[in-house]
Design a protein around this motif. Structure first.
Motif, PDB file in Angstrom:
ATOM      1  N   GLY A   1       0.815  -1.212   0.000  1.00 46.36           N
ATOM      2  CA  GLY A   1       0.000   0.000   0.000  1.00 46.36           C
ATOM      3  C   GLY A   1       0.845   1.257   0.000  1.00 46.36           C
ATOM      4  O   GLY A   1       0.503   2.251  -0.660  1.00 46.36           O
ATOM      5  N   LEU A   2       1.964   1.224   0.727  1.00 48.44           N
ATOM      6  CA  LEU A   2       2.857   2.384   0.747  1.00 48.44           C
ATOM      7  C   LEU A   2       3.531   2.597  -0.604  1.00 48.44           C
ATOM      8  O   LEU A   2       3.759   3.736  -1.019  1.00 48.44           O
ATOM      9  N   VAL A   3       3.868   1.493  -1.294  1.00 51.98           N
ATOM     10  CA  VAL A   3       4.438   1.622  -2.633  1.00 51.98           C
ATOM     11  C   VAL A   3       3.474   2.378  -3.540  1.00 51.98           C
ATOM     12  O   VAL A   3       3.858   3.325  -4.241  1.00 51.98           O
ATOM     13  N   LEU A   4       2.201   1.982  -3.522  1.00 51.93           N
ATOM     14  CA  LEU A   4       1.200   2.675  -4.337  1.00 51.93           C
ATOM     15  C   LEU A   4       1.009   4.116  -3.882  1.00 51.93           C
ATOM     16  O   LEU A   4       0.891   5.032  -4.703  1.00 51.93           O
ATOM     17  N   GLY A   5       0.987   4.324  -2.564  1.00 50.34           N
ATOM     18  CA  GLY A   5       0.794   5.671  -2.039  1.00 50.34           C
ATOM     19  C   GLY A   5       1.922   6.609  -2.402  1.00 50.34           C
ATOM     20  O   GLY A   5       1.688   7.766  -2.791  1.00 50.34           O
ATOM     21  N   VAL A   6       3.167   6.142  -2.273  1.00 48.50           N
ATOM     22  CA  VAL A   6       4.317   6.978  -2.627  1.00 48.50           C
ATOM     23  C   VAL A   6       4.340   7.253  -4.125  1.00 48.50           C
ATOM     24  O   VAL A   6       4.668   8.360  -4.566  1.00 48.50           O
ATOM     25  N   LEU A   7       3.992   6.238  -4.926  1.00 48.85           N
ATOM     26  CA  LEU A   7       3.904   6.451  -6.371  1.00 48.85           C
ATOM     27  C   LEU A   7       2.869   7.530  -6.701  1.00 48.85           C
ATOM     28  O   LEU A   7       3.142   8.452  -7.486  1.00 48.85           O
ATOM     29  N   ASN A   8       1.682   7.433  -6.112  1.00 43.40           N
ATOM     30  CA  ASN A   8       0.637   8.436  -6.362  1.00 43.40           C
ATOM     31  C   ASN A   8       1.094   9.826  -5.952  1.00 43.40           C
ATOM     32  O   ASN A   8       0.960  10.794  -6.709  1.00 43.40           O
ATOM     33  N   ASN A   9       1.636   9.919  -4.741  1.00 40.97           N
ATOM     34  CA  ASN A   9       2.045  11.213  -4.207  1.00 40.97           C
ATOM     35  C   ASN A   9       3.216  11.792  -4.988  1.00 40.97           C
ATOM     36  O   ASN A   9       3.211  12.975  -5.364  1.00 40.97           O
ATOM     37  N   GLY A  10       4.225  10.963  -5.261  1.00 39.02           N
ATOM     38  CA  GLY A  10       5.404  11.446  -5.972  1.00 39.02           C
ATOM     39  C   GLY A  10       5.075  11.877  -7.391  1.00 39.02           C
ATOM     40  O   GLY A  10       5.533  12.934  -7.858  1.00 39.02           O
ATOM     41  N   MET A  11       4.269  11.080  -8.092  1.00 36.87           N
ATOM     42  CA  MET A  11       3.921  11.438  -9.465  1.00 36.87           C
ATOM     43  C   MET A  11       3.075  12.708  -9.510  1.00 36.87           C
ATOM     44  O   MET A  11       3.186  13.500 -10.452  1.00 36.87           O
ATOM     45  N   SER A  12       2.231  12.917  -8.509  1.00 32.04           N
ATOM     46  CA  SER A  12       1.446  14.145  -8.457  1.00 32.04           C
ATOM     47  C   SER A  12       2.344  15.353  -8.200  1.00 32.04           C
ATOM     48  O   SER A  12       2.142  16.423  -8.793  1.00 32.04           O
ATOM     49  N   LEU A  13       3.348  15.185  -7.338  1.00 33.34           N
ATOM     50  CA  LEU A  13       4.253  16.289  -7.022  1.00 33.34           C
ATOM     51  C   LEU A  13       5.069  16.731  -8.235  1.00 33.34           C
ATOM     52  O   LEU A  13       5.369  17.919  -8.388  1.00 33.34           O
ATOM     53  N   VAL A  14       5.437  15.776  -9.081  1.00 34.80           N
ATOM     54  CA  VAL A  14       6.253  16.135 -10.259  1.00 34.80           C
ATOM     55  C   VAL A  14       5.389  16.448 -11.465  1.00 34.80           C
ATOM     56  O   VAL A  14       5.913  16.725 -12.552  1.00 34.80           O
ATOM     57  N   GLY A  15       4.058  16.409 -11.323  1.00 36.23           N
ATOM     58  CA  GLY A  15       3.175  16.849 -12.382  1.00 36.23           C
ATOM     59  C   GLY A  15       2.811  15.803 -13.415  1.00 36.23           C
ATOM     60  O   GLY A  15       2.374  16.152 -14.519  1.00 36.23           O
ATOM     61  N   ILE A  16       2.959  14.514 -13.087  1.00 33.94           N
ATOM     62  CA  ILE A  16       2.544  13.459 -14.016  1.00 33.94           C
ATOM     63  C   ILE A  16       1.024  13.339 -13.971  1.00 33.94           C
ATOM     64  O   ILE A  16       0.435  13.270 -12.895  1.00 33.94           O
ATOM     65  N   GLY A  17       0.389  13.304 -15.120  1.00 33.07           N
ATOM     66  CA  GLY A  17      -1.067  13.266 -15.193  1.00 33.07           C
ATOM     67  C   GLY A  17      -1.642  11.968 -14.660  1.00 33.07           C
ATOM     68  O   GLY A  17      -0.962  10.935 -14.608  1.00 33.07           O
ATOM     69  N   THR A  18      -2.923  12.006 -14.283  1.00 33.66           N
ATOM     70  CA  THR A  18      -3.568  10.821 -13.724  1.00 33.66           C
ATOM     71  C   THR A  18      -3.655   9.688 -14.742  1.00 33.66           C
ATOM     72  O   THR A  18      -3.677   8.516 -14.360  1.00 33.66           O
ATOM     73  N   ASP A  19      -3.702  10.020 -16.038  1.00 31.16           N
ATOM     74  CA  ASP A  19      -3.760   8.967 -17.046  1.00 31.16           C
ATOM     75  C   ASP A  19      -2.475   8.140 -17.052  1.00 31.16           C
ATOM     76  O   ASP A  19      -2.506   6.909 -17.034  1.00 31.16           O
ATOM     77  N   TYR A  20      -1.322   8.827 -17.022  1.00 33.75           N
ATOM     78  CA  TYR A  20      -0.053   8.113 -16.975  1.00 33.75           C
ATOM     79  C   TYR A  20       0.159   7.430 -15.624  1.00 33.75           C
ATOM     80  O   TYR A  20       0.825   6.393 -15.546  1.00 33.75           O
ATOM     81  N   GLN A  21      -0.385   8.022 -14.555  1.00 38.91           N
ATOM     82  CA  GLN A  21      -0.274   7.380 -13.246  1.00 38.91           C
ATOM     83  C   GLN A  21      -0.945   6.010 -13.256  1.00 38.91           C
ATOM     84  O   GLN A  21      -0.414   5.042 -12.699  1.00 38.91           O
ATOM     85  N   GLN A  22      -2.104   5.900 -13.879  1.00 42.53           N
ATOM     86  CA  GLN A  22      -2.796   4.625 -13.957  1.00 42.53           C
ATOM     87  C   GLN A  22      -1.983   3.599 -14.739  1.00 42.53           C
ATOM     88  O   GLN A  22      -1.914   2.425 -14.369  1.00 42.53           O
ATOM     89  N   VAL A  23      -1.360   4.057 -15.832  1.00 45.73           N
ATOM     90  CA  VAL A  23      -0.530   3.157 -16.640  1.00 45.73           C
ATOM     91  C   VAL A  23       0.629   2.631 -15.808  1.00 45.73           C
ATOM     92  O   VAL A  23       0.922   1.423 -15.798  1.00 45.73           O
ATOM     93  N   ILE A  24       1.304   3.504 -15.087  1.00 43.02           N
ATOM     94  CA  ILE A  24       2.471   3.112 -14.300  1.00 43.02           C
ATOM     95  C   ILE A  24       2.071   2.150 -13.184  1.00 43.02           C
ATOM     96  O   ILE A  24       2.731   1.134 -12.942  1.00 43.02           O
ATOM     97  N   LYS A  25       0.974   2.438 -12.487  1.00 45.45           N
ATOM     98  CA  LYS A  25       0.533   1.546 -11.412  1.00 45.45           C
ATOM     99  C   LYS A  25       0.127   0.180 -11.955  1.00 45.45           C
ATOM    100  O   LYS A  25       0.374  -0.847 -11.311  1.00 45.45           O
ATOM    101  N   GLY A  26      -0.487   0.172 -13.140  1.00 47.17           N
ATOM    102  CA  GLY A  26      -0.830  -1.113 -13.748  1.00 47.17           C
ATOM    103  C   GLY A  26       0.402  -1.939 -14.075  1.00 47.17           C
ATOM    104  O   GLY A  26       0.426  -3.159 -13.856  1.00 47.17           O
ATOM    105  N   LEU A  27       1.450  -1.295 -14.569  1.00 44.68           N
ATOM    106  CA  LEU A  27       2.685  -2.002 -14.874  1.00 44.68           C
ATOM    107  C   LEU A  27       3.362  -2.522 -13.605  1.00 44.68           C
ATOM    108  O   LEU A  27       3.933  -3.611 -13.593  1.00 44.68           O
ATOM    109  N   VAL A  28       3.291  -1.733 -12.517  1.00 43.56           N
ATOM    110  CA  VAL A  28       3.872  -2.176 -11.246  1.00 43.56           C
ATOM    111  C   VAL A  28       3.152  -3.417 -10.743  1.00 43.56           C
ATOM    112  O   VAL A  28       3.779  -4.383 -10.280  1.00 43.56           O
ATOM    113  N   LEU A  29       1.815  -3.414 -10.810  1.00 46.70           N
ATOM    114  CA  LEU A  29       1.042  -4.578 -10.375  1.00 46.70           C
ATOM    115  C   LEU A  29       1.373  -5.798 -11.229  1.00 46.70           C
ATOM    116  O   LEU A  29       1.569  -6.901 -10.709  1.00 46.70           O
TER     117      LEU A  29
END
Length: 414
Positions: A370-398
């Motif tokens: 859960g922390l891996v997903l949380g840090v990914l969400n938070n970090g990607m939001s801080l650097v300005g990565i869009g939610t569409d790419y965030q979903q792609v990255i989380k899917g690849l991690v899973l």
């Protein structure tokens, strides 16, 4: 505190303890230790690398005290769900209804507290009972009637989502009492003399550190009692130093802001309680047994139906707790609450080391996932990565986490 590797049966001591040199020396022991805990250690290393990456990428913003506190509070309800989901998956099942159940309980608590003026402690207990009843309802159909958990919980997803709409009549209900809001956004009160740090957080951090070190020594002594290979003292001390550094840094980070969040205290209690339950109790051992091989476990006298039923009752209570935490954070019961929570919880469990076939996983692993997903969400939001790419990255991690599990099983089998 890190739990020991999970086994389905108590380890039996070998007939003779082999010296370290005979098995290849310190290097071989280190490799053996890493292989024996590959899921847990792998995710801890992955989490550390992700934190370092985004700490550099965000110019130090990720680990600022305010952001760390927000990270904990924003992901607390997913972490709570991940604990229950991990236990359900270990038992060989799945629960697709947890997001809808969390929304339903949040809506019910809003109706009780806001519309009917019920005291929030009473409403909180009533909401947890609603979760237990909902979990028992689903557990009955799965364990005693024999309907697959996928179908039962899919029906539950629709049922609880519709129930949420009916309770709230399509509108948000707010605000909650101040005391209830602190369940999600509150902190331990300050006591003692004024310092630059939050005194109760420093004391709590010291207590956690002492307990973690004591647990490591107890685990080492237990391993020696079984006559198993021990990690060399030098490497053991390095491990203790790493634990000390991590706990100290995290404690000072929280103590330099408002202190220890109440919701983090709830997560700590869940980690200790369910970690002990799954490692040391008969109920926990039986859960691993039926997930690993239910027919064999049943022939061995394990009451598999009762274990599965209790797993879903527990999941219902934790879904209710997550719904309460989320509602308290929003300060409202809303019809749109809980959407995709079940997917996040399932992803956290699998990233944290759960096996799709059941019988494998730890509570600590669920929190790390859960922390891996949380840090990914938070970090990607801080650097300005869009939610569409965030979903792609989380899917690849899973996908990578599950692929690693399948590959590891094939290597073990060969």
């Amino acid at each position: 505190m890190a739990p020991s590797p999970t086994l389905e049966v108590e380890p039996q001591p070998p007939t003779k303890k082999q010296p370290a040199a005979a098995s290849g020396g310190v290097g071989a022991l280190l490799v053996q230790a890493v292989r024996g805990n590959v899921r847990q250690y792998g995710m801890i290393v992955a989490l550390a690398l992700i934190v370092v990456l985004f700490q550099i990428w965000t110019d130090g913003t990720l680990l600022k005290p305010l952001n760390v506190t927000n990270l904990i509070q924003q992901n607390s309800y997913i972490l709570i769900l991940a604990v229950g989901m991990m236990i359900v998956i270990i038992a060989g099942h799945i629960d697709l209804s947890v997001g809808s159940l969390a929304a339903f309980v949040g809506a019910a608590s809003a109706v009780m507290m806001v519309k009917h003026g019920m005291p929030w402690p009473v409403a909180l207990v009533a909401a947890l009972l609603i979760g237990a009843v909902a979990g028992a309802w689903q557990g009955f159909w799965i364990a005693y009637v024999g309907i697959p958990s996928f179908i039962v919980t899919l029906a539950g997803m629709l049922l609880f989502r519709g129930g949420t709409q009916i309770l709230l009549q399509g509108r948000s209900v707010a605000p909650f009492p101040k005391g209830f809001q602190k369940v999600s956004s509150g902190f331990l009160p300050e006591v003692g003399p004024y310092t630059d740090y939050h005194n109760p957080t420093l004391l709590l951090g010291l207590a956690v550190l002492v307990l973690a070190v004591v647990q490591e020594f107890r685990g080492r002594r237990k391993t020696a009692g079984y006559g198993l290979e021990l990690l060399p003292m030098g490497l053991f001390l390095v491990k203790l130093a790493a634990i000390t550094a991590a706990v100290t840094a995290f404690t000072l980070l929280l103590a330099s802001y408002h202190g220890f969040p109440i919701v983090l205290l709830i997560l700590g209690v869940l980690l200790v309680a369910f970690g002990y339950l799954m490692r040391n109790s008969v109920l926990g051992r039986h859960t691993y047994a039926i997930g690993g091989n239910e027919p064999a476990a049943r022939l061995s006298g394990v009451k598999s139906k009762r274990i599965v039923f209790l797993a879903f009752v527990n999941m219902g209570v934790l879904a209710a707790l997550a719904g309460l935490v989320f509602a308290a954070r929003l300060n409202a019961g809303t019809p749109q609450a809980g959407i995709n929570f079940e997917l996040e919880a399932i992803a956290a469990a699998f990233i944290g080391g759960a096996s799709a076939s059941g019988g494998v996983g730890t509570v600590l692993g669920a929190l790390i996932g859960g922390l891996v997903l949380g840090v990914l969400n938070n970090g990607m939001s801080l650097v300005g990565i869009g939610t569409d790419y965030q979903q792609v990255i989380k899917g690849l991690v899973l996908l990578a986490a599950v692929g690693f599990d399948v590959s590891n099983k094939r290597k073990i089998g060969s």
